[in-house]
Scaffold this motif. Structure first.
Motif, PDB file in Angstrom:
ATOM      1  N   ASP A  54     -22.078  83.843  46.104  1.00  0.00           N
ATOM      2  CA  ASP A  54     -21.185  84.871  45.866  1.00  0.00           C
ATOM      3  C   ASP A  54     -21.103  85.119  44.333  1.00  0.00           C
ATOM      4  N   THR A  71     -18.828  89.028  48.422  1.00  0.00           N
ATOM      5  CA  THR A  71     -18.270  90.256  47.791  1.00  0.00           C
ATOM      6  C   THR A  71     -19.007  91.202  48.292  1.00  0.00           C
ATOM      7  N   LYS A 101     -20.784  87.748  41.333  1.00  0.00           N
ATOM      8  CA  LYS A 101     -20.382  89.057  41.258  1.00  0.00           C
ATOM      9  C   LYS A 101     -19.840  88.837  39.817  1.00  0.00           C
TER      10      LYS A 101
END
Length: 523
Positions: free
Chosen positions: A132, A168, A134
């Motif tokens: 994840d 995401t 991001k």
């Protein structure tokens, strides 16, 4: 307000944020420092399956070398609360910085790209996939970018038995969208999305999420406005076929010519701190002023580019001719050139001694440092930095993997003379503080005293300067267990390190998974 709420020995001071895994708090450590404490959803702590997964995933995260990451310092389950402690990083996250200050360019964008690639190399080197990555998981510290939350999202998602796709949408890899098994290549795809966002102010596949998911599987990325010097490597990292993407190490090889992780971190810090210095100059501040008299908040790392001046594509490569990159590599290799910024946190490959002797041997075991001690012997090893003046705090987490004996940390010492204050815990659950000198049995200043027995122990020692005496304190697993003073020819600031000793009949093997040194005052 958190009041005086304490979780796992950490006093919660302020809520920093909430996310899918729970809450993140700024907390005071038992030794006076600061840390970020993540409190994972309370209903998970009572689940035996979660507990086993939590222990496994945290152990993996703690193996990650501390290059451009916010390392995991501690973890546990306190009553009905599972908590994870990481280094506290001062600074905004990348999403906030771009939202408030606009896209990055030139040296700042390039340093960001190298820093995040360095972090991924460390994460993947420990066998972990972030899953994840991001902008909000990249914090912009005064010394460069730090990647956070590696491995934790998978832990929480699996435990909550969510059927949703983890990640995401704007930064997920195509295979992630399709629900296929992930490899480190998914993080490389996310790296490219993060750098594209940082350089343009928008995700490369746009938004909202439902449209982004379709475009990242079926369309080419939108990279208009991204600096040409970095666009080509970003495009390769955004390949739909995971097999065609470079690895994180290959990203580094292209960006800084194959520099080692430690040296790459030095490159990032030199470039980033150069921007900090530039931002403090009056002309840099004036260049960043907002129009119409509106005052614009500036992050200290964001230095304005001179008007009309064309930036070099890779400024640190160009500087190699003048010795800048060579010095960075040397600083990563030679203890005498190690930077004196605090805290010092060992990667154990940065100059720690390895090899064998009659007393036993030392070796690197992944990200850990292992001491094997023959029966009746004692080993002590120095960190490749000198202690700060006016008092020091030394910490380590270690496990007695085999045999019997004791282990711990030492400070105010010298590997050549053998003088040192030694803080130890034994396999039998005893703690002690001993003033050592080569050729003597040592003088016991405290103990041996009983302490709770655990498989792994976090040992924190303080050698505090106070006039003509040294105050010695010892914490074991965040509890203060000993406090004494030495006024009889006390030792002064010099070196610090780790030690281990075996019993009379069996050899001992001790694994140190972390080690840090910082001044006794300040955070």
């Amino acid at each position: 307000m958190n009041g005086d709420r304490v979780v796992g020995g950490y006093t919660l001071r302020r809520l920093l944020g909430r996310g899918g895994m729970g809450e993140v708090h700024l907390a005071a450590t038992p030794t006076g420092g600061l840390a970020a404490v993540k409190l994972i959803h309370p209903h998970l702590a009572g689940d035996p399956v979660f507990r086993r997964r939590f222990e496994r995933e945290v152990a993996a995260a703690r193996r990650v070398a501390r290059f451009c990451t916010a390392p995991v310092l501690d973890a546990g389950i306190d009553g009905d609360v599972a908590y994870l402690v990481t280094e506290y990083v001062k600074g905004p996250d990348l999403a906030q910085a771009v939202r408030e200050q606009g896209p990055l360019s030139g040296a700042n964008l390039e340093a960001l790209a190298v820093g995040v690639a360095t972090a991924l190399s460390a994460i993947h080197g420990a066998g972990v996939i972030h899953r994840d990555l991001k902008p909000s998981n990249v914090l912009l510290s005064p010394l460069g970018p730090r990647v956070i939350d590696f491995g934790v999202a998978q832990l929480v998602n699996d435990s909550m038995a969510s059927q949703a796709i983890l990640g995401t949408p704007a930064f997920m890899a195509p295979e992630q969208v399709r629900g296929e098994p992930l490899t480190p290549a998914a993080d490389v795809f996310a790296w490219a999305g993060v750098i594209a966002f940082a350089g343009t102010g928008r995700p490369p596949f746009g938004s909202p999420p439902s449209e982004a998911l379709y475009r990242l599987v079926h369309r080419e990325p939108w990279l208009d406005g991204l600096d040409e010097g970095i666009r080509a490597v970003v495009e390769r990292a955004l390949a739909k076929d995971a097999r065609l993407r470079p690895t994180a190490q290959e990203l580094l090889a292209e960006l800084v010519g194959g520099t080692r992780l430690a040296a790459a971190t030095q490159v990032v810090e030199r470039t980033w701190t150069g921007a900090v210095a530039a931002a403090g100059r009056p002309e840099a501040v004036a260049a960043g002023a907002a129009p119409s008299g509106r005052r614009r908040r500036r992050w200290p790392w964001r230095a304005a580019a001179p008007s009309g001046r064309r930036r070099r594509r890779w400024p640190w490569v160009a500087a190699a001719g003048s010795g800048a990159l060579a010095l960075a590599v040397a600083a990563a290799t030679l203890p005498g050139l190690a930077p004196r910024s605090w805290p010092y946190e060992a990667g154990f490959a940065d100059g720690w001694a390895v090899g064998a002797s009659d007393a036993g041997g030392t070796r690197l075991d992944g990200a850990a440092y292992e001491l094997t001690v023959e029966p009746g012997w004692r080993l002590w090893k120095s960190a490749p930095v000198r202690e700060p003046e006016n008092g020091v705090i030394v910490s380590a987490k270690a496990t007695l993997e085999e045999g019997e004996g004791e282990y711990g940390v030492w400070c105010h010492g010298s590997a050549s003379s053998g003088d040192r204050y030694e803080f130890g815990v034994s396999g039998a659950g005893k703690v002690s503080i001993v003033k050592r000198r080569t050729g003597t049995g040592g003088k016991t200043l405290y103990g041996p005293a009983d302490a709770p027995r655990t498989a792994a122990n976090r040992i924190v020692a303080e050698c505090g300067q106070s006039g003509s005496k040294v105050t010695l304190r010892m914490w074991l697993n965040e509890s203060l267990v000993a406090e004494v003073s030495d006024a009889e020819e006390p030792y002064g600031p010099a070196e610090a390190g780790v030690h281990a000793a075996s019993g009379a009949t069996r050899r001992a093997r001790v694994s140190f998974e972390s080690f840090a040194v910082r001044p006794a005052t300040g955070t």
